[in-house]
Design an enzyme around this catalytic site. Sequence first.
Site, mmCIF file in Angstrom:
data_model
loop_
_atom_site.group_PDB
_atom_site.id
_atom_site.type_symbol
_atom_site.label_atom_id
_atom_site.label_comp_id
_atom_site.label_asym_id
_atom_site.label_seq_id
_atom_site.Cartn_x
_atom_site.Cartn_y
_atom_site.Cartn_z
ATOM 1 C CD GLU A 235 -0.285 1.571 3.136
ATOM 2 O OE1 GLU A 235 0.136 1.869 3.587
ATOM 3 O OE2 GLU A 235 -1.200 1.371 3.567
ATOM 4 C CB CYS B 14 -3.236 -5.444 6.023
ATOM 5 S SG CYS B 14 -2.742 -4.141 6.514
ATOM 6 C CG HIS C 50 -3.173 -9.192 8.759
ATOM 7 N ND1 HIS C 50 -1.924 -8.463 8.392
ATOM 8 C CD2 HIS C 50 -3.786 -7.908 9.329
ATOM 9 C CE1 HIS C 50 -1.305 -7.372 8.429
ATOM 10 N NE2 HIS C 50 -3.135 -7.131 9.178
#
Lengths: 386, 350, 128
Positions: B82, B114, B236
């Site tokens: 990103e 993400c 994550h």
Amino acid sequence: MREVAVVGVGMHKWGELWETSIRDMFVMAARNAMNDAGVDNIDSMYIGCMSGGLFAAQEHLASMLADYLGVLPAAAARVETACASAGLAVRMGWMEVASGISDIVLVGGVEKMTDITGDEATFALSTAADTEYEGYSGVTFPGLYAMMANAHMAKYGTTLEQLSQVSVKNHANGALNPEAQYPFPVSLETVMNSTKVAEPLRLLHCSPITDGAAAVILCPVELAKTKFKDHPLVVITGSGHATDTIALHSRADFTTIKAAEVAAKKAYAMAGVGPADIDFAEVHDCFTIAEIMVTEAIGFFEPGQGGPACERGETARDGSKPINTSGGLKSKGHPVGATGAAQIIEITRQLRGEAGKRQLKNPRRGLAQNMGGSGGSSLVHILEVR
Amino acid sequence: MPDVGIVGYGAKIPRYRIKAESIALTWGADAENYKKGLQLKEKSVPALDQDTITLAVEAAKYALKRAGIDGSKIGAAYVGSESHPYAVKPTGTILSEAIGATPECHTADFEFACKAGSEAMYVVYAQVKAELIEYGLGIGADTSQGAPGDALEYSASAGAAAYVFGTKDIIAKVDYTYAFMTDTPDFWRREHEHYPQHAGRFTGEPAYFKHTLGAANGIMKKAGMTADDFDFAVFHQPNGKFPMAAGKRLGFPREKVETGWLVPWLGNTYSGASPLGLSAVLDVAKPGNRILMVSFGSGAGSDAFIFTVTDRILEVQDKAPKTRKQLDENKIYLDYGRYAKFRGKILRNS
Amino acid sequence: MKIRSPRYHRETPQRYRLEAAKTKSGDVYFPPRVYYPGGQTAEPFKMSDTGTVLTFTVIHTPPPEYSDLAPYALGIVELDGGGRITTQIVDVDPAEVKIGMRVKVEFRKIRTEGSEGLLCYGYKVVPE
């Protein structure tokens, strides 16, 4: 080949000359040289200037300067080999006179360095290194010489005190030179505690940013003997010019300036003399380590002995090998394209006995060493008084 | 179709760190809230000369070293981030040029908050599986930014992990893949904005947990497996709390999640987060180990992989710097002033 | 001064991949040349990514594009297997840099051409 004499020298007070343009500075120096010789016109001229484009946004300088000097349509050329540009101009003029092509040739140099910011000047100077493979890394000229200094210190034990003594000595000389940019003495302590620039080099190990010009009139010795009899006869007896890799990292040894060594050998051979026969010298102390390395390269001292020799006072005005009686680049200033001509001026004045308060006792033979970049080019001239 | 798996992996973590205390001190916050509550002790900070591209290149070089192949063998290189340094000009071309993969190489820059890193791995895997290319590189890399003073500032960090996929000399075979995705506005950054916006507590249950658990349950169902079938799970990790909670809800004991749980000391490396967690697992994995990896990207979605480690893992683990070593050693701590300078948070004349 | 695209692009094999040339006598030329001294022939040679610091400095007054990095260590590095580069030595306290120090090459951002221009990449070294 005709022998060549120096019959006129001229410069002006160097410094940060906010009110003076590149053309006016040059004309001031050139007219001083012409007046010193007693000539009103010249056959041709060679002007050293490292970067009229980056420093002053002015190219095609030769024609502009010939115009403002009032010598049109004399032949004129700008020559460039970084900080040795004026040394090269001297050699080009010497060749033209020696060859018989011209009789009265003006050689000199000019650099206007304060019309841009200090940052921009740092960048302009850095283009004398390999822009793609040195400059791109963020190296500066102080940085290149600092790397030589660190290598010299590691190999020979040269000390920070010795690097500083060079500055102290040159400022002591420059204090006696009314044309110097910084004509005042500095103490060892001041030098060693000055602002860090590129370790181990500090501000007072570095020559300054300077506006200035210098000019010299050359003619054949035979002509000088008949037409220019106001001054003692000063003759260029040796001229040497050599190159080395532009990038410092490409050299086998970072602790010596090979181009200066080769140029000096050529000049000695032409003059039929050796280092022992030279009474004094002006060398290219753009950074104090450079003076130490050059005095070794031109054979005045053994490798590694340049620092100790300065520390012992051997390179002071009353030493066995006075170096940079003018104050050198350090105190007199370093308008890069003009420096080489100013060195010839100091040698000539000393040989003539016109060096004022810094006059040496009856010197007979002097050497001028001018350097481009980190040693990618060097010019050496030997002058004698007859 | 051939068996496809990871043949080389590499991680790159910058040396600079800032502690939660330094950030909290600047903004008058209580560092303990972040350290205990969200399990964020410190985070990595990219040096002034590091960005997503340089981190991706270093990770890719390590991955190639472990794979034992030359960059010219790479048929596709995808970088998920990103924080692509250019708004318009590919990260992938610079990366491919730097590793010597040009010109016969397909490249694309991915962005999915993400999740972009696992996405790159997913697509490279598919390309190799379809026998369109022999080897491909999937990379997650970020130098993410949280707004000054925002909760995200305690987590947004920098790092990269790169994976070479192929059919020969596999170190971790891909057994299953699964993707789970909805349109969920939990976090976003509009064009020309410096810092992202987020929806506070809405980023938890309806976003992170829904998709992470959805993907994890989906892939385990597809494989006919439960938490007991895995030696390691990597989720994550936007903060220290979420991945541990996800693991617990899926039935993973804490120790199976801890190996790839880097966030308390690393921060959230966004696209690099779950890929870096996987790299830390591969650093210590043994032949036969089974690994579940589930990414999450706001917006929102999760990619899930099941890997089985092969015997070759033992040959490659020491061929490049390990992830925990980069995380734990040679740290250089910044104060908030230098951190702000490094991250371009100080107003200056242009 | 800005580095324009053609010039930047031309140097990428060297900047990104340390591509050099090696003559039969074993001399490494970086960058490769059109002509080699003595008319030698040379083959493409990719320089190693580890080496030794031959000399160095710490720059306190940098060129404008490098001012945010100061003070930074910068040195001449001899790469293992031949070839030398002038490069910044980063991820280290400049006071810890020494002649003889072992380093490895990393891909880094070298300079940024303002907020709108090119991002320029290349090699730097870090402690091995």
